[in-house]
Design a protein around this motif. Structure first.
Motif: not given
Length: 243
Positions: A118-146
């Motif tokens: 964090i925040p890499q996932l969000q910045t990649v997913a929300f940046d239209p120039t990155r053309k990400a093949a995923f959205q944040v909602s595609d993933f299910q959070p499990v736990a805060n690791h560190v």
């Protein structure tokens, strides 16, 4: 040279109907993350899961803070679940390469997790120039690791002894000080931008693949300063090569 901005890493799995298996593994990871004793947790582990190794995917190279953190987690987690926990590194594009592969190819069966910075996932997913093949909602959070605080590293022979030294030189030579980050939109990149904004300076920001690459560049004199996380800096500082 500490700074306030830090990175947070979370384990994610793909959404699936197999909620029982995922929740069981999630409970184990959460228990480990908050430091609970393992005896009681092991007793609650379902007998039919997991029956084979679990893999945690990492979007950065071996030896960096993300990789090291996952390997520490994996060693502890395997004692709880009774199966090997493997680390798979797929560096590139600030985590985007791994998250894309995870979204498109990982089976949603509870045996493959992904580390999310964090925040890499969000910045990649929300940046239209990155053309990400995923959205944040595609993933299910499990736990805060560190939570790994951000820091600024220079090589031992650097003329910068304090943050004030760095900022004074940056004001005198705008755009000439080479500052490295671990990718566009990473917490390191955002930290450098925040320093620029608040201090009224301009860096020459160089985006590199991962922490080991960034360390090689700053220690080799190819960059002047490295913005990253404490976890990735400690071995370099302890060895006397950086500060």
């Amino acid at each position: 040279m500490p700074q306030e901005t830090g990175g947070s890493c979370n384990s994610f799995h793909k959404e699936t109907d197999m909620k029982g298996k995922h929740l069981a593994l999630a409970a184990l990871v959460v228990a480990l993350a908050v430091g609970l004793a393992t005896q009681g947790i092991a007793a609650d582990k379902p007998k039919d899961f997991p029956t084979r190794p679990v893999t945690i995917m990492v979007g950065f190279g071996a030896g960096g803070s993300s990789d090291v953190g996952v390997r520490v987690l994996a060693e502890a987690l395997k004692k709880i679940i009774g199966q090997p926990v493997l680390t798979e590194n797929k560096p590139g594009a600030g985590g985007q390469v791994m998250w894309t592969d995870f979204k498109l190819n990982a089976k949603p069966d509870g045996y493959t997790l992904a580390l999310v910075n964090i925040p890499q996932l969000q910045t990649v997913a929300f940046d239209p120039t990155r053309k990400a093949a995923f959205q944040v909602s595609d993933f299910q959070p499990v736990a805060n690791h560190v939570q790994d605080p951000g820091a600024i590293l220079v090589r031992t022979e650097s003329p910068y002894k304090t943050l004030e030294d760095l900022l004074a030189d940056a004001k005198a030579r705008p755009g000439q000080i080479k500052v490295s980050s671990t990718g566009i939109g990473s917490d390191d990149h955002l930290a450098a931008l925040e320093v620029e904004l608040k201090a009224g300076v301009k860096f020459n920001i160089v985006h590199l693949q991962d922490t080991p690459t960034a360390l090689k560049n700053v220690l080799g004199g190819h960059t002047d300063v490295n913005f990253d996380n404490v976890g990735g800096f400690l071995p370099t500082v302890k060895s006397g090569q950086g500060r």
